[in-house]
Design an enzyme around this catalytic site. Structure first.
Site, PDB file in Angstrom:
ATOM      1  N   LEU A  75     -22.213  17.203  -2.026  1.00 21.70           N
ATOM      2  CA  LEU A  75     -23.050  17.898  -1.965  1.00 21.70           C
ATOM      3  C   LEU A  75     -23.081  17.387  -0.152  1.00 21.70           C
ATOM      4  CD1 LEU A  75     -26.450  16.797  -3.993  1.00 21.70           C
ATOM      5  CD2 LEU A  75     -25.418  19.083  -4.238  1.00 21.70           C
ATOM      6  N   LEU A 124     -17.881   1.796  -2.869  1.00 21.09           N
ATOM      7  CA  LEU A 124     -18.599   2.117  -2.279  1.00 21.09           C
ATOM      8  C   LEU A 124     -17.720   1.223  -0.964  1.00 21.09           C
ATOM      9  CD1 LEU A 124     -22.948   1.439  -2.337  1.00 21.09           C
ATOM     10  CD2 LEU A 124     -21.523   3.659  -1.531  1.00 21.09           C
ATOM     11  N   ASP A 136     -13.098   0.120  -6.155  1.00 18.80           N
ATOM     12  CA  ASP A 136     -13.073   1.035  -6.989  1.00 18.80           C
ATOM     13  C   ASP A 136     -12.387   0.789  -8.158  1.00 18.80           C
ATOM     14  OD1 ASP A 136     -14.649   2.307  -5.236  1.00 18.80           O
ATOM     15  OD2 ASP A 136     -13.623   3.475  -4.436  1.00 18.80           O
ATOM     16  N   HIS A 170     -41.856   1.608  18.094  1.00 14.81           N
ATOM     17  CA  HIS A 170     -42.065   3.821  18.413  1.00 14.81           C
ATOM     18  C   HIS A 170     -42.001   4.402  19.495  1.00 14.81           C
ATOM     19  CE1 HIS A 170     -45.556   6.362  17.760  1.00 14.81           C
ATOM     20  NE2 HIS A 170     -45.724   6.025  18.830  1.00 14.81           N
ATOM     21  N   ASP A 206       0.710  -1.366   0.330  1.00 14.31           N
ATOM     22  CA  ASP A 206       0.584   0.097  -0.024  1.00 14.31           C
ATOM     23  C   ASP A 206       1.373   1.589  -0.084  1.00 14.31           C
ATOM     24  OD1 ASP A 206      -2.992   0.855   0.054  1.00 14.31           O
ATOM     25  OD2 ASP A 206      -1.756   2.237   1.844  1.00 14.31           O
TER      26      ASP A 206
END
Ligand code: FAD
Ligand code: NAP
Length: 640
Positions: A355, A485, A477, A615, A178
């Site tokens: 965004l 993702l 990717d 709930h 890497d």
């Protein structure tokens, strides 16, 4: 129409009494309808004789027989030539005289039995898992090879690390190379790849800073906790006020804490590799031949490593802005570690990265503009993308629609003047380019191993993650067609390692992957968008349930506005199968994760509404969906 349950399939079976095929089809459908009374109903049309049946079906008179009516209604030409018994079709009601009610033609006995098999089959995802095997080309690997490693992995990002640990667990001798090539602006980072260093992790932490800031200003005082008028003014008046000197949000503190957290993760990854007996080399790799890579470390020292199998997991890098002065822009490789406060920012691009960055920067009180070339969030549900855009505007994010930058130039010291394709211009402290990512394959020496890349995005094609050179694999990717993702890269890496070293034949399942866009109004989604579902299945075959709601946690803060939460389920009208789920509201990732599992299991709308909700949560809104778009009823939720 208010629907509270899945549309029932109503099958009409017509034939003559003594016909064995008719009796067989009718009895199979009748048995199924006893097993699934809420989902299936059979309507039998029994004629006393073959002649009577054929007269009804074929009728040579001017109106034609029933088969002509079916053909006219559903456009199925096979129905038009049908002569045998039984004749089976689908309708919305049991009224056989209502010819307008016919929704589909099934066929004869065999067709009807096939239809029943499909109806009763377990969800398609389970079926595929059992049936589909990854047929890979033999790659020449033998346990007794004489190479340095069983598996050499190029790239220690999400996918490479996951594959390396899984392969080592299965007994393979594994090394990971890497190496981070600095961004054009000079940013560098440690082990772990894009997600940890310059992607998901810093993004989510900064998004959280924005949520905290928003909650502080919008909600806190209504919960009886103090809020300074200074911060409130910044939040509410930012779009007019470009002076950031008084901001009480400290970029330095946020940036330093985020970067310290990342350094901790880099260290943990190294320890993890050591513990799992994976060799980690901080070196850049490029192919010499099909079993050898050349390595180079940060001091420029060269070496070589041989391998039986190689996995390319080098990910992607941001596509640079190509206009004049484009080098003045930073990218997502730089934004999370900027030494100085970003100040007034232009975000170029209108998808996830642009965004999300625009959202968190606005949330920490920056003056933010988004340059949109065409539409927001291409490929996502249009209705949801528009709601996100509207929400961001209301939060003070400015949008320049239908423009691209044509020139960037330094002015007034450190400012960047941007000229847009519209002819307009403005000055910014920071320009963030977020116009997509390309595979990081430029210097891999792929020509030496006969692998070609897609010239549009520099990515590598593969089948079952195997490239055109059988002992060289690719994930994440950098694989053409792979959703960009982190969990996808991880999943594919583990699945591949199991196939290569654990005897598995299971392919990676790339369908129905859930995702969340961490814009200020978060958006979680899985499956089809409404437009894609309509294009594939036809509007008439879908029920689209929708609902606007106020998340309880926002309900006592007037400045949150009305009904900002939204959810939508796209459902196959005939089978009840859920084709797509969309959610806008708090904790969208947490909400959508569980629904992702339900979708993988092929859930129906009935499964969802029959699930007892938790709930009070926002996720439970899915379990109470009842209003279809078709009904025209108000989709705003009432109380509990
Ligand atoms: P990477 O993680 O990119 O790892 C590749 C590694 O290989 C890198 O360390 C690279 O330096 C190294 N390398 C490259 N060439 C060589 C070579 N020749 N030799 C040795 N090493 C090499 N995904 C999500 O799921 N959720 C999110 O919220 C999310 N947010 C994101 C936000 C941003 C700003 C960005 C940019 C991405 C985001 N993503 C998100 C996408 C996610 O980060 C990627 O899909 C994921 O990191 C891909 O993993 P990978 O293993 O394929 O590649
Ligand atoms: P993207 O999804 O490929 O979108 C690129 C955006 O840039 C689009 O809006 C596109 O507009 C625009 N664009 C392309 N070329 C342009 C140009 N020359 N000038 C101006 N605008 C241009 O790229 P991304 O947002 O950079 O994200 C990359 C990937 O990272 C995503 O696909 C996603 O998988 C991953 N990611 C995931 C998350 C998450 O899971 N939350 C977050 C961030 C990133 P058009 O629509 O006009 O083409």
């Amino acid at each position: 129409m208010t629907n509270t349950a899945v549309t029932k399939s109503i099958i009409h079976v017509a034939g003559y009494k003594s016909c064995g095929f008719y009796r067989r089809a009718a009895s199979v459908v009748a048995s199924l309808s006893i097993l699934f009374p809420n989902k299936l109903q059979v309507v039998e049309h029994e004629f006393t004789s073959r002649e009577e049946y054929r007269e009804w079906l074929i009728n040579s008179g001017s109106d034609g027989g029933f088969r002509d009516k079916v053909t006219n209604k559903v456009g199925n030409l096979r129905a038009n030539t049908f002569t045998s018994s039984p004749f089976c079709w689908l309708a919305n009601t049991s009224d056989s005289n209502n010819v307008d009610d016919i929704t589909d033609f099934i066929g004869g006995c065999d067709d009807t039995l096939d239809w029943c098999r499909n109806f009763a089959q377990p969800p398609s995802s389970t079926v595929q898992k059992e049936e589909e095997i990854a047929n890979m080309v033999p790659d020449g690997h033998t346990p007794s090879h004489s190479y340095d490693y069983d598996l050499l992995i190029l790239g220690g990002g999400s996918g490479g690390l996951a594959a390396s640990k899984e392969a080592a667990r299965l007994g393979a001798r594994v090394a990971v190379l890497d190496y981070v090539k600095p961004s054009p602006a000079g940013s560098k980072w440690g082990l772990g790849g894009t997600c940890v260093n310059v992607g998901c992790i810093p993004k989510k932490l900064m998004h959280n800073a924005a949520l905290l800031s928003e909650g502080y200003v919008k909600d806190q005082s209504h919960y009886g906790i103090g809020v300074t008028s200074e911060l409130e003014e910044q939040w509410m008046g930012m779009s007019q006020d470009n002076d950031h000197s008084t901001t009480s949000q400290s970029w330095e503190t946020l940036k330093n804490n985020v970067q310290n957290h990342i350094r901790g993760l880099n260290f943990k990854y190294r320890v993890d590799l050591r513990e799992k007996e994976v060799t980690y080399l901080n070196q850049l790799g490029s192919f010499i031949d099909e079993h050898t890579v050349e390595t180079i470390d940060k001091k420029g020292t060269k070496g070589s490593i041989t391998f039986s199998r190689c996995l390319i997991a080098v990910g992607g890098r941001p596509t640079p802005i190509s206009c004049e002065g484009g080098e003045l822009a930073v990218s997502s490789d730089d934004i999370f570690s900027l030494d100085t406060d970003p100040g007034k920012v232009l975000c170029v691009g209108a998808s996830y990265i642009s965004l999300e960055c625009a959202g968190f920067l606005r949330g920490i009180c920056k003056d933010v503009t988004v340059a949109v070339r065409s539409i927001l969030l291409r490929g996502f549900d249009r209705e949801c993308a528009d709601l996100i855009g509207g929400h961001m505007k209301s939060e003070g994010v400015k949008f320049r629609e239908g423009v691209v930058p044509t020139k960037l130039e330094k002015v007034n010291g450190d400012k960047i003047k941007v000229t847009f394709s519209s002819g307009e211009s403005d000055e910014y402290d920071t320009v963030l380019g977020a116009i997509g990512r390309s595979g990081d394959t430029g210097k891999l020496g792929l020509d030496k191993v006969g692998i070609q890349v897609n010239p549009k995005n520099s990515k590598i094609a593969a089948k079952y993650e195997q490239t055109s050179t059988p002992n060289i694999y690719v994930i994440g990717d950098v694989m053409d067609g792979c959703p960009e993702l982190t969990p996808v890269a991880i999943h594919a890496g583990k699945a591949l390692a199991r196939r290569l070293f654990g005897g598995s034949t299971l392919p990676m399942d790339y369908r129905n992957i859930c995702t969340t866009v961490f814009t200020p109004l978060e958006y979680g989604t899985v499956g089809y968008s409404e437009d894609d579902a309509i294009a594939e299945f036809g509007k008439e075959n879908l029920d689209i349930y929708h609902k606007y709601f106020v998340p309880l946690e926002w309900s006592i803060s007037p400045s949150r506005g009305e009904h900002q939460g939204f959810c939508k389920a796209i459902v196959d009208k005939h089978t009840g199968k859920v084709l797509g789920l969309h959610y806008l509201g708090p904790n969208a990732g947490e909400v959508m994760q569980g629904f992702g599992t339900a979708m993988k299991l092929g859930c129906t709308f009935e499964d969802i509404i029959e699930t007892v909700g938790i709930h009070p949560t926002t996720a439970e809104e899915f379990t109470t969906l009842s209003i279809t778009k078709e009904s025209g009823e108000d989709a705003a939720a009432a109380g509990c």
